[in-house]
Every structure is written in structure tokens, then in C-alpha cells.
Motif scaffolding. Structure first.
Motif, PDB file in Angstrom:
ATOM      1  N   ALA A 132       0.822  -1.211   0.000  1.00  0.00           N
ATOM      2  CA  ALA A 132       0.000   0.000   0.000  1.00  0.00           C
ATOM      3  C   ALA A 132       0.857   1.262   0.000  1.00  0.00           C
ATOM      4  O   ALA A 132       0.383   2.351  -0.355  1.00  0.00           O
ATOM      5  CB  ALA A 132      -0.923  -0.011   1.212  1.00  0.00           C
ATOM      6  N   LEU A 133       2.141   1.096   0.374  1.00  0.00           N
ATOM      7  CA  LEU A 133       3.069   2.226   0.349  1.00  0.00           C
ATOM      8  C   LEU A 133       3.776   2.348  -0.990  1.00  0.00           C
ATOM      9  O   LEU A 133       4.669   3.179  -1.162  1.00  0.00           O
ATOM     10  CB  LEU A 133       4.115   2.067   1.470  1.00  0.00           C
ATOM     11  N   GLY A 134       3.375   1.476  -1.934  1.00  0.00           N
ATOM     12  CA  GLY A 134       3.968   1.506  -3.258  1.00  0.00           C
ATOM     13  C   GLY A 134       5.205   0.647  -3.383  1.00  0.00           C
ATOM     14  O   GLY A 134       5.940   0.757  -4.370  1.00  0.00           O
ATOM     15  N   LEU A 135       5.434  -0.226  -2.387  1.00  0.00           N
ATOM     16  CA  LEU A 135       6.609  -1.090  -2.417  1.00  0.00           C
ATOM     17  C   LEU A 135       6.257  -2.446  -3.012  1.00  0.00           C
ATOM     18  O   LEU A 135       5.124  -2.920  -2.897  1.00  0.00           O
ATOM     19  CB  LEU A 135       7.154  -1.272  -1.006  1.00  0.00           C
ATOM     20  N   SER A 136       7.218  -3.062  -3.660  1.00  0.00           N
ATOM     21  CA  SER A 136       7.012  -4.397  -4.233  1.00  0.00           C
ATOM     22  C   SER A 136       7.895  -5.391  -3.500  1.00  0.00           C
ATOM     23  O   SER A 136       8.940  -5.027  -2.936  1.00  0.00           O
ATOM     24  CB  SER A 136       7.329  -4.402  -5.732  1.00  0.00           C
ATOM     25  N   SER A 137       7.484  -6.645  -3.497  1.00  0.00           N
ATOM     26  CA  SER A 137       8.220  -7.672  -2.764  1.00  0.00           C
ATOM     27  C   SER A 137       9.629  -7.823  -3.315  1.00  0.00           C
ATOM     28  O   SER A 137       9.881  -7.625  -4.496  1.00  0.00           O
ATOM     29  CB  SER A 137       7.485  -9.016  -2.836  1.00  0.00           C
TER      30      SER A 137
END
Length: 314
Positions: A170-175
Motif C-alpha cells: 500500500a506504500l507503493g513497495l514491491s516484494s
């Protein structure tokens, strides 16, 4: 983690057509990829042939006491483990005397093992931790039986909470590596200078499971303390209540004794085993009925009975 109990033998004293003598497997395949065994009565390796377990993956054996129906299958099992490709270290825990039994049997039969064996003997009256690593603590304490008999408490250590991946996304981060660092409990700083506290993205600690497996015993204080708040208690139920005098005479327990211990300890599931050969078919079911009058969550084990121990919730 998937943890499963598998009962190879559930009889007392001597094998019968319905039940072989005592042996229990604890399967921890999902994470450790191994089995631990508790007791190894005569014919245990034959029971394994009809079970979804592999001797080669057997890592530890905990012997409760040195009566034959808990021990006589050990030399054959150790030899078969070598023949079936078991080349990893194998550790045996048990009362003083188990070393002499094993070494004598292997020497007299000229058996040669293809793996390292360690034997840890518990002195009479010994109480405390017998094994510990980063996942489990195994404790033992003496019970009340005709010879030295121990009970074992297997306590899983608390596990880290789950990573809230959706909260991070939701913070725009990807795994990726960043997710891994946070999962390990590491605080991170993003390229724009934003600092993320790992604790805000990891769920609460997951309590570890507790399993108690008792050797032959009369009701006693150590049986209760070993089973304190256990998810599962495995307890002998050699006799029905109307044979109480025999239970006392031979230092055993009735099904109702087992249920009273479970209640006193605040244990969850009670599993009855070590059933006298006098109780066949429906007669054995009566032991379960007796115990359930005191502890409702009771099961009667039979040979090849399986029981999953689910993870606790935070």
C-alpha cells in the motif's frame, strides 16, 4: 509448521492382534524434514513398513523406560536405518542402562552402523532440559513406575509474526530484498528518506505448541507439571476404572487417571494409549468413554492413528 503424531504401536505389555507394543512418531517434515520417535517396542520396524514414515529421516529417539515393550525394537530399528540409507547422526535419550542395552545388542549381533550414534542417559531422578535448539526445548522428569520412567515435554519456541505484505504494498513497495529485511525485524530507510519500523509491519508473535508424552506411570505431580497447558497430552490408559487395583499394583494408570491429569494440567487434547490386550474392539472404546466423563476432548489411539497438532494463533 506441520507437526503430526503417528502412533505405530498402542498396546501394553505384549503385542496383540489389534495392537503392537508402544512406539510413537512425531513428524516435523515441513520445516525440519525429520521424525522424532518416542519408545520403540518389539516389531516397530514392521509397523513402519505400513506407515507413511521413513526410518532414514529418523533423527532422535526418546525412550521413556527400559521395559521390553518400550525398548526391544531398538536394535532392529537401528540396523534397518543404516540399510535404508540413513547416514545422518542419530541421538538416543533414555534412562541409565539404555547405553549398555544398545551397545551389547550391536556387539553380540556384530551389527555395523553407517552413521554416528549419540546416547544421552538420564540419571535416576533426573529433571530438566535434555535438548534445546532454536526451535524446540525438550524437558524430562521422572514419573512413578516399577522402574525408572520418564515423561517428555516438547515445547516449540514462539515464532515471529507474519509479515503484513499488503501494508507494505500500500506504500507503493514491491516484494523483494526489502521485504525480507523487514521480515527479519530490520528497520529500513527508503531512498526518499522515509524510515520504516519493522515492528509496524510484522504481526504479533505466534505462541509455540506444547506436546507431552508420558511413559508408564501412576498419577503423580510430575505428570501434571510436564503436561501444564499442553496442546496435546499422550497418556497411558492400561486399565479401565473397575481395574483400579491392578493399575495401582503394577504402577499404571486408568483412563480416568489420565483424564484427571489432563484436567489438572489444563491440557487441551488427551490421547490414550498403552492399552491392555484385555480390551479388544468395543471394550477399548469404553476407556475413551470413561475419560470423556472428566475430559471431553479425549481420543483413543489405535495403531496407525494420526493426529495433527495445529499451530497456535497469536
Amino acid at each position: 509448521m506441520n507437526v503430526e503424531l503417528y502412533f505405530l504401536g498402542t498396546g501394553a505389555g505384549m503385542p496383540s492382534k489389534e495392537r503392537n507394543v508402544t512406539s510413537i512418531m512425531l513428524g516435523m517434515l515441513a520445516e525440519r524434514g525429520v521424525y522424532w520417535m518416542f519408545d520403540c517396542g518389539e516389531g516397530t520396524q514392521h509397523q513402519i513398513l505400513r506407515a507413511p514414515v521413513k526410518i532414514g529421516k529418523l533423527e532422535k529417539l526418546f525412550i521413556t523406560h527400559l521395559h521390553g515393550d518400550h525398548l526391544y525394537g531398538l536394535p532392529g530399528l537401528m540396523s534397518s536405518r543404516s540399510y535404508q540409507g540413513g547416514d545422518t547422526p542419530f541421538t538416543i535419550y533414555g534412562p541409565k542402562g539404555v547405553r549398555e542395552f544398545v551397545e551389547t545388542a550391536l556387539r553380540v549381533s556384530d551389527s555395523h552402523l553407517g552413521y554416528q550414534t549419540t546416547i544421552v542417559e538420564l540419571e535416576p531422578g533426573w529433571e530438566g532440559v535434555v535438548f534445546e535448539d532454536d526451535q524446540f526445548v525438550v524437558s524430562a522428569a521422572p514419573l512413578v513406575h516399577r522402574i525408572e520412567s520418564f515423561g517428555y515435554r516438547i515445547a516449540e519456541k514462539p515464532q515471529k509474526g507474519k509479515l503484513d505484505a499488503e501494508k507494505l504494498k500500500a506504500l507503493g513497495l514491491s516484494s523483494g530484498p526489502l521485504f525480507g529485511r523487514i521480515k527479519k525485524g530490520e528497520d529500513v530507510e527508503l531512498p526518499d528518506g522515509t524510515k520504516l519500523k519493522a515492528e509496524k509491519f510484522i504481526g504479533p508473535m505466534i505462541p509455540g505448541r506444547i506436546l507431552t508424552i508420558l511413559g508408564d506411570t501412576q498419577p503423580c505431580g510430575h505428570a501434571v507439571s510436564l503436561a501444564k497447558d499442553a496442546d496435546v497430552l499422550v497418556h497411558e490408559a492400561t486399565f479401565a476404572e473397575h481395574r483400579k487395583e491392578l493399575a495401582v499394583m503394577y504402577d499404571h494408570s486408568t483412563a480416568m487417571d489420565a483424564a484427571k491429569t489432563a484436567q489438572a494440567a489444563g491440557a487441551g487434547t488427551l490421547i490414550l494409549t498403552h492399552i491392555s490386550s484385555r480390551y479388544q474392539g468395543d471394550e477399548a472404546e469404553h476407556l475413551q468413554e470413561e475419560a470423556r466423563t472428566i475430559h471431553e476432548q479425549t481420543y483413543l489411539a489405535h495403531d496407525h492413528f494420526r493426529f495433527d497438532i495445529p499451530s497456535r494463533t497469536p
